[in-house]
Design a protein around this motif. Structure first.
Motif, PDB file in Angstrom:
ATOM      1  N   PHE A 179      -5.005  13.076   4.732  1.00  0.00           N
ATOM      2  CA  PHE A 179      -5.399  11.952   4.076  1.00  0.00           C
ATOM      3  C   PHE A 179      -7.068  12.089   4.411  1.00  0.00           C
ATOM      4  O   PHE A 179      -7.952  11.690   3.758  1.00  0.00           O
ATOM      5  CB  PHE A 179      -5.069  10.753   4.652  1.00  0.00           C
ATOM      6  N   ARG A 180      -7.208  12.468   5.747  1.00  0.00           N
ATOM      7  CA  ARG A 180      -8.601  12.266   6.122  1.00  0.00           C
ATOM      8  C   ARG A 180      -9.500  13.485   5.524  1.00  0.00           C
ATOM      9  O   ARG A 180     -10.425  13.595   4.805  1.00  0.00           O
ATOM     10  CB  ARG A 180      -8.810  12.807   7.676  1.00  0.00           C
ATOM     11  N   GLU A 181      -8.753  14.946   5.326  1.00  0.00           N
ATOM     12  CA  GLU A 181      -9.240  15.939   4.664  1.00  0.00           C
ATOM     13  C   GLU A 181      -9.560  15.699   3.281  1.00  0.00           C
ATOM     14  O   GLU A 181     -10.823  15.959   2.630  1.00  0.00           O
ATOM     15  CB  GLU A 181      -8.574  17.126   4.902  1.00  0.00           C
ATOM     16  N   ASP A 182      -8.674  15.032   2.480  1.00  0.00           N
ATOM     17  CA  ASP A 182      -8.859  14.683   1.095  1.00  0.00           C
ATOM     18  C   ASP A 182     -10.036  13.732   0.817  1.00  0.00           C
ATOM     19  O   ASP A 182     -10.975  13.760   0.007  1.00  0.00           O
ATOM     20  CB  ASP A 182      -7.788  14.259   0.389  1.00  0.00           C
ATOM     21  N   TRP A 241      -2.953  -7.167  -2.545  1.00  0.00           N
ATOM     22  CA  TRP A 241      -2.441  -5.665  -2.453  1.00  0.00           C
ATOM     23  C   TRP A 241      -1.116  -5.520  -1.556  1.00  0.00           C
ATOM     24  O   TRP A 241      -1.110  -6.548  -0.440  1.00  0.00           O
ATOM     25  CB  TRP A 241      -3.605  -4.998  -1.725  1.00  0.00           C
ATOM     26  N   ARG A 242      -0.292  -4.779  -1.736  1.00  0.00           N
ATOM     27  CA  ARG A 242       0.836  -4.529  -0.863  1.00  0.00           C
ATOM     28  C   ARG A 242       0.831  -2.931  -0.701  1.00  0.00           C
ATOM     29  O   ARG A 242       0.900  -2.401  -1.745  1.00  0.00           O
ATOM     30  CB  ARG A 242       2.118  -4.893  -1.502  1.00  0.00           C
ATOM     31  N   LEU A 243       0.856  -2.549   0.742  1.00  0.00           N
ATOM     32  CA  LEU A 243       0.536  -1.080   0.783  1.00  0.00           C
ATOM     33  C   LEU A 243       1.472  -0.613   1.740  1.00  0.00           C
ATOM     34  O   LEU A 243       2.120  -1.411   2.764  1.00  0.00           O
ATOM     35  CB  LEU A 243      -1.101  -0.886   1.590  1.00  0.00           C
ATOM     36  N   ILE A 244       1.853   0.488   1.631  1.00  0.00           N
ATOM     37  CA  ILE A 244       2.752   1.320   2.928  1.00  0.00           C
ATOM     38  C   ILE A 244       1.781   2.380   3.462  1.00  0.00           C
ATOM     39  O   ILE A 244       1.289   3.178   2.961  1.00  0.00           O
ATOM     40  CB  ILE A 244       3.844   1.982   2.191  1.00  0.00           C
ATOM     41  N   VAL A 245       1.400   1.820   4.704  1.00  0.00           N
ATOM     42  CA  VAL A 245       0.285   2.883   5.544  1.00  0.00           C
ATOM     43  C   VAL A 245       1.213   3.771   6.444  1.00  0.00           C
ATOM     44  O   VAL A 245       1.752   3.119   7.418  1.00  0.00           O
ATOM     45  CB  VAL A 245      -0.609   1.676   5.946  1.00  0.00           C
ATOM     46  N   SER A 246       1.064   4.810   6.511  1.00  0.00           N
ATOM     47  CA  SER A 246       1.593   5.800   7.392  1.00  0.00           C
ATOM     48  C   SER A 246       0.582   6.005   8.352  1.00  0.00           C
ATOM     49  O   SER A 246      -0.440   6.497   8.445  1.00  0.00           O
ATOM     50  CB  SER A 246       2.057   7.218   6.933  1.00  0.00           C
ATOM     51  N   MET A 247       1.146   5.658   9.835  1.00  0.00           N
ATOM     52  CA  MET A 247       0.144   5.700  10.782  1.00  0.00           C
ATOM     53  C   MET A 247       0.603   6.973  12.078  1.00  0.00           C
ATOM     54  O   MET A 247       1.810   7.365  11.805  1.00  0.00           O
ATOM     55  CB  MET A 247       0.078   4.503  11.733  1.00  0.00           C
ATOM     56  N   LYS A 258      -1.466   8.220   5.672  1.00  0.00           N
ATOM     57  CA  LYS A 258      -1.535   8.334   4.284  1.00  0.00           C
ATOM     58  C   LYS A 258      -1.413   6.837   4.115  1.00  0.00           C
ATOM     59  O   LYS A 258      -0.997   5.857   4.672  1.00  0.00           O
ATOM     60  CB  LYS A 258       0.057   8.933   4.037  1.00  0.00           C
ATOM     61  N   VAL A 259      -1.739   6.706   2.843  1.00  0.00           N
ATOM     62  CA  VAL A 259      -1.768   5.252   2.210  1.00  0.00           C
ATOM     63  C   VAL A 259      -1.169   5.173   0.754  1.00  0.00           C
ATOM     64  O   VAL A 259      -1.320   5.946  -0.090  1.00  0.00           O
ATOM     65  CB  VAL A 259      -3.117   4.666   2.062  1.00  0.00           C
ATOM     66  N   GLU A 260      -0.006   4.493   0.544  1.00  0.00           N
ATOM     67  CA  GLU A 260       0.554   4.261  -0.760  1.00  0.00           C
ATOM     68  C   GLU A 260       0.584   2.716  -1.218  1.00  0.00           C
ATOM     69  O   GLU A 260       0.672   1.973  -0.231  1.00  0.00           O
ATOM     70  CB  GLU A 260       1.957   4.865  -0.903  1.00  0.00           C
ATOM     71  N   PHE A 261       0.415   2.506  -2.346  1.00  0.00           N
ATOM     72  CA  PHE A 261       0.809   0.997  -2.813  1.00  0.00           C
ATOM     73  C   PHE A 261       2.157   0.856  -3.087  1.00  0.00           C
ATOM     74  O   PHE A 261       2.910   1.652  -3.879  1.00  0.00           O
ATOM     75  CB  PHE A 261      -0.057   0.948  -4.407  1.00  0.00           C
ATOM     76  N   ALA A 262       2.683  -0.228  -2.605  1.00  0.00           N
ATOM     77  CA  ALA A 262       3.939  -0.683  -2.560  1.00  0.00           C
ATOM     78  C   ALA A 262       4.122  -1.540  -3.824  1.00  0.00           C
ATOM     79  O   ALA A 262       3.413  -2.178  -4.275  1.00  0.00           O
ATOM     80  CB  ALA A 262       4.381  -1.403  -1.422  1.00  0.00           C
TER      81      ALA A 262
END
Length: 263
Positions: A179-182, A241-247, A258-262
């Motif tokens: 995610f940082r690289e992109d 917003w509803r997000l799924i955030v991978s930490m 990683k960040v995705e919209f739920a």
């Protein structure tokens, strides 16, 4: 018929008297002698039986005396506290030694049960302490991931075109992995779009919940609200917003991976 003269007996005279006895008289004398011998033998047998009986009774009395003496010694050694008012030992009954042994066995069983109960209680207490510490660690870990996800989403969704490059760099600094690289590869273009559109967004997180978690990673559900103002006419328009955030851990920090919209 021959006649006898009275006078001093001589051996020849005795032999003559025996010789003059009839056959019937001799047989009677022999029978009397045999009867007397049989009676003597019977008396001897009776005496022998009586003697054996006396000896057996004496042996039984000796054995009983030894058993009673041994029981008294055992009780005296195990319980010296049961004495009378004058200090004499209380009289023993045949059941006393057995009661003493039963009482000793009962005390021993009680001690064993107490030891087992204490050991079980200690094991249970240790298990409770370990589980409590594990639960506390899981709560602390979840709080860390939730706080990091909250901060990451606020950084991601808050942008001011007046400081677009700084805001974009803050997003990069709070990211890790692919995610940082992109995002870093598109950071310059993203800042230019924000400046040209005169975009201002403000975000705040309303709720978080850890969905899955390990020691170093977690997926966190994030509910957020934002307002947006831009050159196209939006002015503090609200958005949800509803997000799924991978930490993931990156050194001593937890960052967005990683960040995705739920849905």
């Amino acid at each position: 018929m021959p006649t006898f003269k009275r006078g001093k007996a001589t051996p020849d005279a005795d032999e003559a008297d025996v010789a003059e006895l009839s056959a019937e008289e001799a047989e009677a004398l022999a029978a009397a002698a045999e009867a007397e011998a049989a009676a003597a033998r019977a008396r001897a047998n009776v005496l022998k039986v009586q003697q054996a009986k006396v000896e057996r009774e004496a042996e039984r009395e000796t054995e009983v005396h030894d058993e009673v003496s041994g029981a008294e010694d055992e009780v005296a050694e195990k319980d010296t506290g049961d004495t009378g008012a004058a200090g004499d030992s209380a009289p023993l009954t045949p059941a006393a030694p057995r009661r003493r042994r039963l009482a000793t066995a009962a005390r021993y069983a009680a001690v064993c049960l107490a030891v087992i109960a204490i050991a079980a209680l200690a094991s249970t207490s240790a298990w409770i302490v370990v589980k409590h510490r594990q639960a506390e660690h899981q709560r602390d870990l979840a709080a860390q991931f939730s706080a990091a996800a909250r901060q990451g989403v606020v950084s991601l969704m808050s942008l001011d075109f007046n400081r677009a490059k700084d805001d974009v760099q803050r997003i990069v600094d709070n990211s890790t992995g692919q995610f940082r690289e992109d995002f870093q590869a598109q950071a310059e273009e993203f800042a230019k779009v924000a400046e040209s559109s005169k975009v201002v967004t403000e975000a705040n997180v309303t709720a978080t919940a850890v969905q899955t978690m390990t020691e170093d990673t977690a997926d966190v559900l994030v509910a957020a609200a934002s307002t947006i103002t831009n050159a196209q006419g939006a002015k503090d328009d609200p958005r949800s917003w509803r997000l799924i955030v991978s930490m993931a851990r990156d050194g001593d920090q937890i960052k967005m991976a990683k960040v995705e919209f739920a849905p």
